[in-house]
Design a protein around this motif. Structure first.
Motif, mmCIF file in Angstrom:
data_model
loop_
_atom_site.group_PDB
_atom_site.id
_atom_site.type_symbol
_atom_site.label_atom_id
_atom_site.label_comp_id
_atom_site.label_asym_id
_atom_site.label_seq_id
_atom_site.Cartn_x
_atom_site.Cartn_y
_atom_site.Cartn_z
ATOM 1 N N LEU A 183 0.839 -1.196 0.000
ATOM 2 C CA LEU A 183 0.000 0.000 0.000
ATOM 3 C C LEU A 183 0.875 1.248 0.000
ATOM 4 C CD1 LEU A 183 -2.567 -1.032 2.761
ATOM 5 C CD2 LEU A 183 -2.995 -0.935 0.320
ATOM 6 N N SER A 184 0.399 2.275 -0.694
ATOM 7 C CA SER A 184 1.087 3.560 -0.623
ATOM 8 C C SER A 184 0.629 4.267 0.653
ATOM 9 C CB SER A 184 0.742 4.417 -1.850
ATOM 10 O OG SER A 184 -0.624 4.816 -1.776
ATOM 11 N N VAL A 185 1.314 5.318 1.023
ATOM 12 C CA VAL A 185 0.932 6.099 2.203
ATOM 13 C C VAL A 185 -0.496 6.602 2.046
ATOM 14 C CG1 VAL A 185 1.455 8.152 3.579
ATOM 15 C CG2 VAL A 185 3.317 6.816 2.615
ATOM 16 N N GLU A 186 -0.809 7.119 0.856
ATOM 17 C CA GLU A 186 -2.139 7.674 0.601
ATOM 18 C C GLU A 186 -3.229 6.610 0.760
ATOM 19 O OE1 GLU A 186 0.458 7.947 -1.573
ATOM 20 O OE2 GLU A 186 0.969 10.037 -1.186
ATOM 21 N N GLU A 187 -2.985 5.418 0.198
ATOM 22 C CA GLU A 187 -3.976 4.338 0.303
ATOM 23 C C GLU A 187 -4.189 3.936 1.764
ATOM 24 O OE1 GLU A 187 -3.476 1.773 -3.806
ATOM 25 O OE2 GLU A 187 -1.921 1.595 -2.278
ATOM 26 N N LEU A 188 -3.087 3.852 2.500
ATOM 27 C CA LEU A 188 -3.182 3.460 3.897
ATOM 28 C C LEU A 188 -3.980 4.485 4.703
ATOM 29 C CD1 LEU A 188 -2.275 1.211 5.750
ATOM 30 C CD2 LEU A 188 -0.099 2.360 6.044
ATOM 31 N N ILE A 189 -3.746 5.755 4.446
ATOM 32 C CA ILE A 189 -4.474 6.817 5.147
ATOM 33 C C ILE A 189 -5.957 6.773 4.765
ATOM 34 C CG2 ILE A 189 -4.764 9.323 5.387
ATOM 35 C CD1 ILE A 189 -1.663 9.499 4.986
ATOM 36 N N LYS A 190 -6.245 6.583 3.469
ATOM 37 C CA LYS A 190 -7.645 6.525 3.034
ATOM 38 C C LYS A 190 -8.381 5.360 3.680
ATOM 39 C CE LYS A 190 -7.074 8.771 -1.450
ATOM 40 N NZ LYS A 190 -7.002 8.592 -2.899
ATOM 41 N N PHE A 191 -7.751 4.174 3.705
ATOM 42 C CA PHE A 191 -8.368 3.023 4.369
ATOM 43 C C PHE A 191 -8.629 3.309 5.844
ATOM 44 C CE2 PHE A 191 -6.616 0.065 0.976
ATOM 45 C CZ PHE A 191 -7.852 -0.372 0.537
ATOM 46 N N ALA A 192 -7.649 3.946 6.491
ATOM 47 C CA ALA A 192 -7.774 4.244 7.924
ATOM 48 C C ALA A 192 -8.925 5.227 8.171
ATOM 49 C CB ALA A 192 -6.474 4.809 8.461
ATOM 50 N N LEU A 193 -9.041 6.237 7.306
ATOM 51 C CA LEU A 193 -10.113 7.230 7.467
ATOM 52 C C LEU A 193 -11.484 6.593 7.235
ATOM 53 C CD1 LEU A 193 -8.468 10.324 5.727
ATOM 54 C CD2 LEU A 193 -8.863 9.993 8.181
ATOM 55 N N LYS A 194 -11.551 5.651 6.291
ATOM 56 C CA LYS A 194 -12.825 4.974 6.011
ATOM 57 C C LYS A 194 -13.232 4.052 7.154
ATOM 58 C CE LYS A 194 -12.411 5.000 0.981
ATOM 59 N NZ LYS A 194 -12.087 4.204 -0.198
ATOM 60 N N SER A 195 -12.228 3.445 7.801
ATOM 61 C CA SER A 195 -12.548 2.468 8.844
ATOM 62 C C SER A 195 -12.872 3.101 10.191
ATOM 63 C CB SER A 195 -11.391 1.469 9.025
ATOM 64 O OG SER A 195 -10.271 2.129 9.559
ATOM 65 N N SER A 196 -12.621 4.410 10.327
ATOM 66 C CA SER A 196 -12.899 5.047 11.623
ATOM 67 C C SER A 196 -14.317 5.552 11.731
ATOM 68 C CB SER A 196 -11.923 6.190 11.850
ATOM 69 O OG SER A 196 -12.089 7.168 10.851
#
Length: 196
Positions: A183-196
């Motif tokens: 995962l790129s940094v951006e993808e990881l951040i997007k996944f994290a924001l969606k899961s919160s």
């Protein structure tokens, strides 16, 4: 905080280097492993840590992020200052320190000049879980250097966005475990924001 210094290596000796950045020479304390890896007179970049005391501002430099991270772990322990941390990293490689901590090998750490049995035990006790977690995460899907950088950048971004650090770490680790690709940094951040 000064995150890194990038410039021409003007002078080096085993204890420190001077890096010329646009005519300003920065004196930076280094470990022996960083010293041996730096070519004289070439352009270089060192990850840095600025230690501030009443009577001095001292820069410590590291060629790799792994070395800097371990140094920061070491100096977080009561009784281990920056100079002792640098001595440990000059005596043992990052991998040797990590393995000694994971194997609870007090003798290896105690062989470092200035480290007694109690300090060695404290280092192992306080860092064992952190090192275990980092190596387990690093050994997962992605190569260690890339993974740690992506994870660290994503964690930093989430904390800046207002997440509690421990919540952000758990979320990121769960995403990394769930996804089977890099995962790129951006993808990881997007996944994290969606899961919160």
């Amino acid at each position: 905080m000064i995150a890194y210094i990038d410039g021409k290596l003007a002078y080096k000796e085993p204890a420190y280097v001077i890096i010329d950045v646009n005519g300003v020479g920065y004196q930076i304390k280094i470990s022996l492993s960083t010293y041996s890896a730096l070519p004289q007179g070439e352009r270089c970049r060192l990850q840095t840590y600025l230690h501030i005391k009443e009577d001095a501002h001292t820069l410590y430099g590291f060629l790799t992020t792994a070395e800097k991270d371990l140094f920061l772990h070491l100096i977080s322990i009561s009784g281990v200052g920056p100079n002792t941390g640098l001595t440990i990293l000059s005596s043992l490689s990052v991998e040797e320190v990590q393995q000694a901590i994971l194997r609870e090998d007090v003798r290896t750490i105690q062989h470092v000049k200035g480290i007694g049995a109690k300090t060695a035990q404290r280092i192992i006790l306080e860092l064992r879980d952190k090192i275990k977690k980092e190596t387990l995460t690093a050994d997962s899907v992605v190569p260690a250097a890339t993974h740690n950088t992506v994870r660290a950048e994503a964690l930093s971004a989430l904390v800046t966005l207002g997440f509690a650090k421990n919540v952000a770490e758990k979320t990121i680790d769960a995403i990394i475990k769930r996804e089977s690709r890099n995962l790129s940094v951006e993808e990881l951040i997007k996944f994290a924001l969606k899961s919160s």
